[in-house]
Design an enzyme around this catalytic site. Sequence first.
Site, PDB file in Angstrom:
ATOM      1  N   SER A   1     -36.559 -12.332  -6.858  1.00 31.35           N
ATOM      2  CA  SER A   1     -36.248 -11.499  -8.009  1.00 31.35           C
ATOM      3  C   SER A   1     -37.363 -10.498  -8.287  1.00 31.35           C
ATOM      4  O   SER A   1     -37.110  -9.304  -8.511  1.00 31.35           O
ATOM      5  CB  SER A   1     -36.019 -12.379  -9.241  1.00 31.35           C
ATOM      6  OG  SER A   1     -35.649 -11.609 -10.352  1.00 31.35           O
TER       7      SER A   1
ATOM      8  N   SER B   1     -31.609 -10.108 -14.184  1.00 30.84           N
ATOM      9  CA  SER B   1     -32.446 -10.974 -15.012  1.00 30.84           C
ATOM     10  C   SER B   1     -33.522 -11.567 -14.123  1.00 30.84           C
ATOM     11  O   SER B   1     -33.225 -12.129 -13.058  1.00 30.84           O
ATOM     12  CB  SER B   1     -31.603 -12.090 -15.638  1.00 30.84           C
ATOM     13  OG  SER B   1     -32.346 -12.830 -16.577  1.00 30.84           O
ATOM     14  N   GLU B   2     -34.793 -11.433 -14.549  1.00 36.80           N
ATOM     15  CA  GLU B   2     -35.888 -11.779 -13.628  1.00 36.80           C
ATOM     16  C   GLU B   2     -35.979 -13.251 -13.271  1.00 36.80           C
ATOM     17  O   GLU B   2     -36.698 -13.626 -12.354  1.00 36.80           O
ATOM     18  CB  GLU B   2     -37.238 -11.285 -14.173  1.00 36.80           C
ATOM     19  CG  GLU B   2     -37.655 -11.834 -15.501  1.00 36.80           C
ATOM     20  CD  GLU B   2     -37.412 -10.850 -16.616  1.00 36.80           C
ATOM     21  OE1 GLU B   2     -38.209 -10.824 -17.561  1.00 36.80           O
ATOM     22  OE2 GLU B   2     -36.406 -10.104 -16.560  1.00 36.80           O
ATOM     23  N   ASN B   3     -35.255 -14.116 -13.989  1.00 33.14           N
ATOM     24  CA  ASN B   3     -35.237 -15.527 -13.601  1.00 33.14           C
ATOM     25  C   ASN B   3     -34.262 -15.803 -12.468  1.00 33.14           C
ATOM     26  O   ASN B   3     -34.062 -16.959 -12.092  1.00 33.14           O
ATOM     27  CB  ASN B   3     -34.921 -16.422 -14.808  1.00 33.14           C
ATOM     28  CG  ASN B   3     -33.597 -16.098 -15.460  1.00 33.14           C
ATOM     29  OD1 ASN B   3     -33.309 -14.938 -15.755  1.00 33.14           O
ATOM     30  ND2 ASN B   3     -32.780 -17.098 -15.704  1.00 33.14           N
TER      31      ASN B   3
END
Length: 532
Positions: free
Chosen positions: A400, A358-360
């Site tokens: 990320s 998840s890019e967060n």
Amino acid sequence: MSSSMRHSLKSGLRSSRAQPRLLQTSSWRQSTFGSQRTFATSGMCPAINKICGSAAEAIADMKSNSTVLVGGFGLCGVPNTLINEVRANKSRITGLTAVSNNAGTNGSGLSLLLETRQIKKMVASYIGDNKIFGSQYGNGELEVELTPQGTIAEKCRAGGAGIPAFYTPAAMGTVVQTGELPTKHHPDGTPAEFSLPKDVKIFNGKPYLLEEAINGDYAFIKAFKADRLGNCQFHLSAANFNGPMARNAKMTIVEAEHIVEVGDLKPNEIHLPGIYVKRVILSQVPKAIEKYVNSKELDVSTHLASPAPSSPGNNNREKIALRAAKEFKNGMYVNLGIGIPVLASTFVLPEVEVLLHSENGILGLGPYPKKGEENPDLINASKETTTIIPGACTFSSDESFGMIRSGRIDLTILGAMQVNATGDLANWMLPGKVKGFGGALDLVSNPEKTKVVVTMEHTDRKGNPKIVRQCTFPLTGRQCVSTIITELGVFDVDWKEGLTLREIASGVTVDEIKSKTEAPFKVVEDLKIMDS
């Protein structure tokens, strides 16, 4: 000087070096929002004590027209105590340029400063459903520099590392690169000003665009724990933008949930060294969750779970998600976009082990939580409550997106508004409806290493084809899509040769697909049934 005097002096120097003065903590009692703890006191005044008694004290010298970097993603990891204090000084602090992934939600986060018109410019990746943000941008009250999510993170990281600019593959061939993105509107909604085009340079045969670093005057940061030296620890996905932004500003102010004694944080537990931090306050605002999503049943064999029961009319979406799940292969690192892509994770076979990214800032994303087990510091890229699996790790947004741009992610599955015959993708803007890029432009920036699969319904609500000859909506990326999955079939995409239909849904004919597809396509001889 006599020999005895020289001996005494040397002995004194050795003694002072062997026993350096210990840094002592001052008395500090925390409120109900922090640890219930009284610090040790000492008659010795500590040489370094960055703790301020209040948010008012921490921002007492803050000036109008400053650039302020604000950590957080959605409502996770947002320094609300500091934001509230700036709002309380609305007559003194105005004309701010705010840099943040988004502006929170209506009535929360940076929206509070938009309400009081204290922000003149936003640098953000996402407007979303924030009505006041979208309204002020649309009517010309607010200047907005829409920027890809990963580029914001890298702009802050680079600025904090003393690097004035960098080249990135994200947004090549889009309005970000060409300078056709409106930054300000007239009151009637027509564009008044546009972004500037970016310089492009070729490295190893691939084009990259030049982005300048951001330099902040202030950074408002949310930490889990901090000590008086300014050392900080973040918690789970609340790290997001807080780390790179904290390292960037001239005046970094941290609000921490817990203020601890020096030494309570072990060296390997410190995520942000105190050298970057000028002031620390105790957080006074409880944490909030933007989107509660719960599982109806956990499946421990896959570490995944179905979300709440789907609403009527979602059969097509589930059919697409079920087919998309077949793209998962053992050992893959996979990033999933919002909507159908996230739904696809619920259909992963038990024998297939993948790690969801998840890019967060999560690697090892798990199922939605059971009701009552939600954690405000654990959300996915859709800002929904989530969990993590054993072996998962969390990290900041700059790291990320470094994983993403460098091709460490094997597969990304995204939704789309349009895809053309040679793999161009448009998925961030419809005419008159600007929600922002989010992380999509970064996710498709390295299609040579990261396979890009698009999942979408075959036509829009009006029956118009979404697989087109040429995209008419602003692009997310050029020649980046490898596979298209709809409720009618599966297409392979060759960036030079075009589309090939290789699977077809049960009960559907090739002629029906042709009637609903604007772009031409070939059909393989051994056409397979999609849901078999």
